[in-house]
Write an enzyme that holds these catalytic residues in place. Structure first.
Site, PDB file in Angstrom:
ATOM      1  CB  SER A 217      -0.966  -0.046   1.187  1.00 43.79           C
ATOM      2  OG  SER A 217      -1.988   0.908   1.056  1.00 43.79           O
TER       3      SER A 217
ATOM      4  CG  ASP B  56      -6.074  -3.065  -3.811  1.00 47.69           C
ATOM      5  OD1 ASP B  56      -6.681  -2.232  -3.107  1.00 47.69           O
ATOM      6  OD2 ASP B  56      -4.957  -3.516  -3.508  1.00 47.69           O
TER       7      ASP B  56
ATOM      8  CG  HIS C 247      -5.484  -2.761   0.379  1.00 51.77           C
ATOM      9  ND1 HIS C 247      -5.061  -2.172  -0.787  1.00 51.77           N
ATOM     10  CD2 HIS C 247      -4.840  -2.094   1.379  1.00 51.77           C
ATOM     11  CE1 HIS C 247      -4.218  -1.200  -0.505  1.00 51.77           C
ATOM     12  NE2 HIS C 247      -4.056  -1.135   0.802  1.00 51.77           N
TER      13      HIS C 247
END
Length: 513
Positions: free
Chosen positions: A226, A452, A482
C-alpha cells in the site's frame, strides 16, 4: 476528516480485533556518524498506546523471540549532524542456515501512519518462508508509534472527531466540518510543532537507507504494501544503486494528485461493494441483506440515509452515525475474509444494533476496546499533508461532489470531503505527487490486484511506467481485497518468494488467478 481508506495496517488489524470480539538523489553516506551506531537489540515490550496497545509479541515458531531496538536518525535530514530522533525497530532473525542468509528484509505495511513494530509480529507467520533467508525487519516510521509520534487530540476529543458528519448536506454542516477539521489541525500544530516539518516520505526513505547501513546490508531488500509502495518508490528514486530485491504489493499510483487518488478510491471501493453484493446474492444460501446485488446496495444506501437523520446504538455510549457506518463498510471491503462481518454487521444494523459496524470503524480509526487511540490518524494526516502540495477549499470540494458521487453513490461524498483534511495545515506540502523514477535500480516486482479497492489495479502499471524502463516488472493477481501476497494465492506467493529468495524475476505481464 482524513481519508482513511489508504490505511493498510488498520485493515490488517481489523481481522484480529473482530475475531476476538465476535468469537470472544542522495548518496549512501548520508547520516554522518550515525551510520556507525550499534543497535542494542532486546526483548520487545508490549506496544504502547501510540502503537495500538496490546500484548508483547509471542515467541517465534520453533523458538527464539522478536527483538526490538531504537535507531537514531537526524530530526532534520538537511542537518544530518544535528538533533536526532529515535526510530523503533523490530526483527526476527533468519531461521535457516547462516550460510544461506541474504540479509535483512525491511517491511512497510502502509498507512501512512501504521506501526510496523506491531504489525510484523501480528502477521509474521505469513512471511515464514521469507524468514528462512532473511532477518525480517520492520519499524515505526518517523512520527508514528514509538518514533517521536505526532500527537494531536486526546481520546475523548477523537471520539468526538470521528462522530462528526463527514458528508455535509447543508451550508451549516459544511461550515461545521471545516471548523472541526481546523480544530484538529490546530491541535496537531500545538502538540507536535517540532516533528511536523520532518515527516515527509522523502525523510522516511532516507531513514531506511540509514537503517540499511546500520543493519550491515550492502543493498536494501524491501517489501512494501500500500503506502509502503510509495515509500519504496521514493527510496528507489533517491538511492537507485542501493536497491536490492524489492516487492511492491497493493500499489499506489504515483502519478496522481490527492484529488485523483481520492476519486480513484471512490471507484475502487464501489467496485469492491459491487463484488460483495454479487457474491452474497449468488450463493445457494439466501443472502440475508438483499435479494439482488442492486437490492443489497439500495438497502445500504437507505441505512446510511436513515443514520444521517437518526443514529442507532453502537458501542455504549457512542452511537453508530452515517460516518461511522460508511467507515466500517469500507473497512470490511479491504479483504474478502471480512465480507462475513459486513453481512452480519448490516443485518444487525437493519435491526437497530450498530455494534459490529462500529467495531469495524474503530479498527480503521485505530481505537482499541479500552477507548485508547493509536496515533495512526494523526500520523496519516501529518505525513500526507507534508507530502501533498494541493490544499482544497470547501467551495472547491462542493463543486467536485457530483463527480465523486457519480463514481460511487455510497463512498463519493465521504472521499470528496476527506480532501479537506490538509486545508490550513501548518506545514506546506512537498509536491503534487511523488517522484519514483529510478534509472539504474535493480528490478522491482510490482504486484497489482484487479479487485483492490484502496489502491486500484491501474496504479500498478502507472508505477511500472514511472519507475522507468527495465526497473518495474508487473505481475497481476485477479482477486479481491487490498493486496495480493496475503491472499495466500500460491501463484502470487510463489513468484514473490522466488524473486526474494532466489533472485528469479518473473516474466513481465505474468497473471495469477
Amino acid at each position: 476528516m482524513p481519508n482513511p481508506f489508504r490505511i493498510r495496517v488498520a485493515a490488517l488489524t481489523a481481522a484480529l480485533a473482530l475475531s476476538s470480539v465476535l468469537t470472544g538523489c542522495g548518496d549512501s553516506s548520508e547520516g554522518g556518524d550515525l551510520t556507525a551506531q550499534k543497535l542494542d537489540w532486546k526483548s520487545c515490550p508490549a506496544p504502547d498506546a501510540a502503537e495500538g496497545s496490546g500484548d508483547a509479541p509471542s515467541p517465534l515458531p520453533g523458538g527464539g523471540s522478536w527483538q526490538c531496538a531504537t535507531l537514531k536518525a537526524p530530526l532534520d535530514w538537511s542537518k544530518p549532524k544535528g538533533a536526532t530522533i529515535g526510530l523503533a525497530l523490530i526483527r526476527a532473525r533468519a531461521s535457516g542456515d547462516a550460510s544461506e542468509r541474504i540479509g535483512s528484509l525491511i517491511f512497510n505495511f502502509g498507512g501512512p501512519g501504521g506501526s510496523g513494530v506491531t504489525t510484523l509480529p501480528a502477521f509474521g507467520e505469513d512471511y515464514a518462508a521469507l524468514r528462512t533467508r532473511y532477518d525480517l525487519v520492520s519499524f515505526d516510521p518517523r512520527g508514528v508509534g514509538r518514533s517521536d509520534p505526532v500527537e494531536c487530540e486526546n481520546d475523548a476529543q477523537l471520539d468526538n472527531y470521528f462522530q462528526q458528519d463527514a458528508t455535509p448536506d447543508t451550508s451549516a454542516e459544511r461550515t461545521q466540518l471545516i471548523n472541526r477539521t481546523q480544530q484538529f489541525n490546530a491541535a496537531c500544530e500545538k502538540n507536535s510543532r517540532t516533528i511536523l516539518p520532518h515527516v515527509p516520505t522523502t525523510d522516511a526513505a532516507r531513514d531506511m537507507d540509514l537503517m540499511r547501513q546500520v543493519l550491515g546490508d550492502r543493498q536494501l531488500h524491501y517489501f512494501g504494501i500500500s503506502y509502503g509502495t510509495e515509500l519504496g518508490g521514493v527510496y528507489a528514486h533517491l538511492f537507485p544503486k542501493n536497491v536490492g530485491r524489492a516487492v511492491f504489493d497493493a500499489v499506489v499510483d504515483p502519478t496522481q494528485d490527492p484529488e485523483q487518488s481520492s476519486l480513484g478510491q471512490a471507484k475502487g471501493f464501489q467496485l469492491a461493494l459491487d463484488n460483495f453484493a454479487e457474491d452474497c446474492t449468488s450463493k445457494k444460501t439466501e443472502c440475508p441483506i438483499g435479494d439482488t446485488p442492486q437490492d443489497v446496495k439500495n438497502r445500504i444506501a437507505r441505512l446510511l440515509a436513515d443514520l444521517d437523520r437518526k443514529p442507532i446504538p453502537g458501542i455504549v455510549p457512542r452511537q453508530l452515525t452515517q460516518t461511522a457506518a460508511t467507515n466500517g463498510i469500507a473497512q470490511s471491503l479491504y479483504s474478502k475474509d471480512f465480507w462475513e462481518y459486513l453481512t452480519e454487521g448490516l443485518e444487525e444494523a437493519y435491526a437497530g444494533d450498530g455494534k459490529i459496524l462500529m467495531l469495524l470503524s474503530d479498527a480503521m480509526n485505530g481505537r482499541s476496546q479500552n477507548g485508547e487511540y493509536s496515533n495512526i490518524t494523526a500520523a496519516n494526516i501529518a505525513i500526507n499533508c507534508a507530502d501533498q502540495k494541493p490544499r482544497y477549499t470547501a467551495d472547491y470540494i462542493q463543486r467536485k461532489v457530483p463527480e465523486f458521487r457519480a463514481a460511487s453513490p455510497l463512498f463519493g461524498d465521504y472521499l470528496a470531503w476527506g480532501m479537506a483534511s490538509c486545508t490550513n495545515w501548518a506545514v506546506p506540502g512537498a509536491a503534487d505527487h511523488p517522484d519514483v523514477s529510478a534509472p539504474g535500480s535493480a528490478p522491482i516486482l510490482v504486484v497489482g490486484n484487479t479487485g483492490d479497492p484502496a489502491t486500484p489495479y491501474e496504479g500498478a502499471k502507472k508505477m511500472v511506467d514511472a519507475l522507468g524502463k527495465g526497473v518495474g516488472v508487473e505481475l497481476t493477481y485477479k482477486g479481491q481485497g487490498h493486496g495480493a501476497y496475503d491472499s495466500k494465492n500460491k501463484c502470487v506467493q510463489g513468484a514473490v518468494n522466488s524473486y526474494l529468495l532466489e533472485g528469479t524475476v518473473p516474466k513481465a505481464g505474468t497473471v495469477c488467478t
